[in-house]
Design a protein around this motif. Sequence first.
Motif, PDB file in Angstrom:
ATOM      1  N   SER A  10       0.953  -1.072  -0.105  1.00  0.00           N
ATOM      2  CA  SER A  10      -0.022  -0.130  -0.110  1.00  0.00           C
ATOM      3  C   SER A  10       1.030   1.250   0.204  1.00  0.00           C
ATOM      4  N   GLU A  11       1.940   1.073   0.632  1.00  0.00           N
ATOM      5  CA  GLU A  11       2.958   2.431   0.684  1.00  0.00           C
ATOM      6  C   GLU A  11       3.220   2.733  -0.597  1.00  0.00           C
ATOM      7  N   ILE A  12       3.580   1.865  -1.558  1.00  0.00           N
ATOM      8  CA  ILE A  12       4.074   1.973  -2.858  1.00  0.00           C
ATOM      9  C   ILE A  12       3.113   2.577  -3.625  1.00  0.00           C
ATOM     10  N   LEU A  13       1.843   2.091  -3.598  1.00  0.00           N
ATOM     11  CA  LEU A  13       0.747   2.393  -4.398  1.00  0.00           C
ATOM     12  C   LEU A  13       0.399   3.847  -3.869  1.00  0.00           C
ATOM     13  N   GLU A  14       0.538   4.364  -2.639  1.00  0.00           N
ATOM     14  CA  GLU A  14       0.303   5.653  -2.439  1.00  0.00           C
ATOM     15  C   GLU A  14       1.249   6.562  -3.219  1.00  0.00           C
ATOM     16  N   LEU A  15       2.440   6.408  -3.329  1.00  0.00           N
ATOM     17  CA  LEU A  15       3.414   7.068  -3.749  1.00  0.00           C
ATOM     18  C   LEU A  15       3.138   7.020  -5.550  1.00  0.00           C
ATOM     19  N   ILE A  16       2.649   5.863  -6.172  1.00  0.00           N
ATOM     20  CA  ILE A  16       2.280   6.004  -7.424  1.00  0.00           C
ATOM     21  C   ILE A  16       1.052   6.614  -8.027  1.00  0.00           C
ATOM     22  N   PHE A  17      -0.162   6.792  -7.030  1.00  0.00           N
ATOM     23  CA  PHE A  17      -1.127   7.320  -7.140  1.00  0.00           C
ATOM     24  C   PHE A  17      -1.269   8.817  -6.809  1.00  0.00           C
ATOM     25  N   ALA A  18       0.124   9.224  -6.176  1.00  0.00           N
ATOM     26  CA  ALA A  18      -0.035  10.507  -5.969  1.00  0.00           C
ATOM     27  C   ALA A  18       0.261  11.348  -7.274  1.00  0.00           C
ATOM     28  N   TYR A  19       0.662  10.663  -8.360  1.00  0.00           N
ATOM     29  CA  TYR A  19       1.131  11.146  -9.687  1.00  0.00           C
ATOM     30  C   TYR A  19      -0.155  10.812 -10.430  1.00  0.00           C
ATOM     31  N   ALA A  20      -1.011  10.283 -10.278  1.00  0.00           N
ATOM     32  CA  ALA A  20      -2.393  10.084 -11.031  1.00  0.00           C
ATOM     33  C   ALA A  20      -3.423  10.666 -10.625  1.00  0.00           C
ATOM     34  N   THR A  21      -4.486  10.881 -11.619  1.00  0.00           N
ATOM     35  CA  THR A  21      -5.667  11.553 -11.255  1.00  0.00           C
ATOM     36  C   THR A  21      -6.865  10.539 -10.744  1.00  0.00           C
ATOM     37  N   ARG A  22      -7.663  10.901 -10.089  1.00  0.00           N
ATOM     38  CA  ARG A  22      -8.644  10.346  -9.539  1.00  0.00           C
ATOM     39  C   ARG A  22      -9.410   9.690 -10.850  1.00  0.00           C
ATOM     40  N   LYS A  23      -9.384  10.053 -11.792  1.00  0.00           N
ATOM     41  CA  LYS A  23     -10.134   9.613 -12.989  1.00  0.00           C
ATOM     42  C   LYS A  23      -9.363   8.353 -13.468  1.00  0.00           C
ATOM     43  N   ASP A  24      -7.906   8.691 -13.621  1.00  0.00           N
ATOM     44  CA  ASP A  24      -6.961   7.604 -13.924  1.00  0.00           C
ATOM     45  C   ASP A  24      -7.208   6.349 -13.019  1.00  0.00           C
ATOM     46  N   VAL A  25      -7.371   6.506 -11.701  1.00  0.00           N
ATOM     47  CA  VAL A  25      -7.561   5.252 -10.852  1.00  0.00           C
ATOM     48  C   VAL A  25      -8.671   4.634 -11.090  1.00  0.00           C
ATOM     49  N   LYS A  26      -9.988   5.351 -11.264  1.00  0.00           N
ATOM     50  CA  LYS A  26     -11.288   4.884 -11.540  1.00  0.00           C
ATOM     51  C   LYS A  26     -11.283   4.049 -12.829  1.00  0.00           C
ATOM     52  N   ASN A  27     -10.455   4.524 -14.097  1.00  0.00           N
ATOM     53  CA  ASN A  27     -10.333   3.763 -15.304  1.00  0.00           C
ATOM     54  C   ASN A  27      -9.583   2.616 -14.839  1.00  0.00           C
ATOM     55  N   LEU A  28      -8.703   2.504 -14.048  1.00  0.00           N
ATOM     56  CA  LEU A  28      -7.991   1.513 -13.802  1.00  0.00           C
ATOM     57  C   LEU A  28      -8.652   0.280 -13.166  1.00  0.00           C
ATOM     58  N   ALA A  29      -9.543   0.785 -12.094  1.00  0.00           N
ATOM     59  CA  ALA A  29     -10.666  -0.024 -11.642  1.00  0.00           C
ATOM     60  C   ALA A  29     -11.573  -0.987 -12.339  1.00  0.00           C
ATOM     61  N   LEU A  30     -11.808  -0.261 -13.577  1.00  0.00           N
ATOM     62  CA  LEU A  30     -12.655  -0.968 -14.398  1.00  0.00           C
ATOM     63  C   LEU A  30     -12.416  -1.763 -15.130  1.00  0.00           C
ATOM     64  N   THR A  31     -11.052  -2.189 -15.035  1.00  0.00           N
ATOM     65  CA  THR A  31     -10.450  -3.223 -15.957  1.00  0.00           C
ATOM     66  C   THR A  31     -10.786  -4.531 -15.556  1.00  0.00           C
ATOM     67  N   CYS A  32     -10.801  -4.819 -14.229  1.00  0.00           N
ATOM     68  CA  CYS A  32     -11.250  -6.159 -13.711  1.00  0.00           C
ATOM     69  C   CYS A  32     -11.688  -6.259 -12.506  1.00  0.00           C
ATOM     70  N   HIS A  33     -12.525  -7.320 -11.972  1.00  0.00           N
ATOM     71  CA  HIS A  33     -12.953  -7.353 -10.611  1.00  0.00           C
ATOM     72  C   HIS A  33     -11.751  -7.178  -9.649  1.00  0.00           C
ATOM     73  N   ARG A  34     -10.648  -7.805  -9.688  1.00  0.00           N
ATOM     74  CA  ARG A  34      -9.660  -7.858  -8.885  1.00  0.00           C
ATOM     75  C   ARG A  34      -8.965  -6.465  -8.592  1.00  0.00           C
ATOM     76  N   TYR A  35      -8.885  -5.824  -9.891  1.00  0.00           N
ATOM     77  CA  TYR A  35      -8.372  -4.525  -9.735  1.00  0.00           C
ATOM     78  C   TYR A  35      -9.325  -3.455  -8.867  1.00  0.00           C
ATOM     79  N   ARG A  36     -10.630  -3.728  -8.978  1.00  0.00           N
ATOM     80  CA  ARG A  36     -11.697  -2.893  -8.570  1.00  0.00           C
ATOM     81  C   ARG A  36     -11.467  -3.169  -6.976  1.00  0.00           C
ATOM     82  N   GLN A  37     -11.599  -4.482  -6.462  1.00  0.00           N
ATOM     83  CA  GLN A  37     -11.370  -4.773  -5.036  1.00  0.00           C
ATOM     84  C   GLN A  37     -10.319  -4.131  -4.276  1.00  0.00           C
TER      85      GLN A  37
END
Length: 326
Positions: A10-37
């Motif tokens: 989670s600490e690494i994901l925090e650093l990565i998502f600091a450079y991504a928009t909320r829309k980017d994260v939402k689009n990524l979550a739509l790719t599959c159920h595992r990513y969404r969870q």
Amino acid sequence: MAITLIDLPSEILELIFAYATRKDVKNLALTCHRYRQRLISYIMRQLHVTWAQILELQSLKSEVGADLLARFCCELIHITTPDAYNEYQQNTFGELLNAETFPKLKAVAITSASLSHWLKYNKCTHIRSLNLINAQVTQSRKTFCLSHLDNFTNLHVLTLHKFHFDWNAEEMPSTAISELNLHDCTWQYPFNLALFNLQDSLRTLAITYSHNNSFVLQERFIEFLKAPFPGHLTSLRRLSIGFDNYTENKKLLTLTILATLIETFSNLHHLHLYGWYTTEAYVKVILANFTFNFPIDVDVDIERQNQHNELKHHVIRWKQRLYDMR
């Protein structure tokens, strides 16, 4: 089995998502159920809701489902629909947005249809950041008074959009904020921005004007540049004054203004000036004669002059960090 993005700590994901928009994260979550969870908690951190939705969410009593997840994960809520009736009739911060309902909630933004007076009827100990956006549903000016936030005992960051100030020193507020962001705000004589800092708690001040706002040409703003924060300026560490989307009414960055800001705020750690314009002559003098013991970021336009000392229509951009420990 190959390690994927969502297998990272989670600490690494925090650093990565600091450079991504909320829309980017939402689009990524739509790719599959595992990513969404895995990513749903990041998506639920910020909720943009209407008054109807926030009232509906409050009425839900189920202990499972999306409403519970939203409550538990949410760190910022923005109520996007202005509604003067609900602002005055609902116990917004004491009941709708209380710490028991939203245990992680620290920041609230409200597109408001009212003066700030309704806030004095709210009591809040958990919100650290408040963003008030004037919806301008009428042509009348919406006034704001800092004393209306006296019951917000843990507030540190205050952001105001298109509000007007006219309270006096006798209305001594007990709220001690550390960061103030003002966007297209105005005030009238004898009000002074130092009234936001009577307790000398303010560390960061950002002032922005946009779309040719003519207030920057008026005496009240000019007086602020000449004598900012009289008697209450030693606490300031970071100062930013900028102008966005200006095609006219641009402010000239003179040597006097720059010297005043540098010399007046004696404990300043950083100065950021952007959207101004200046001349080549001023720039040469600044670079040749001024010394700075803290970084100054300038991002301004330079109007060039021809051999007849006439201003040309085209400009060049001067973007530089000035830093000299001489």
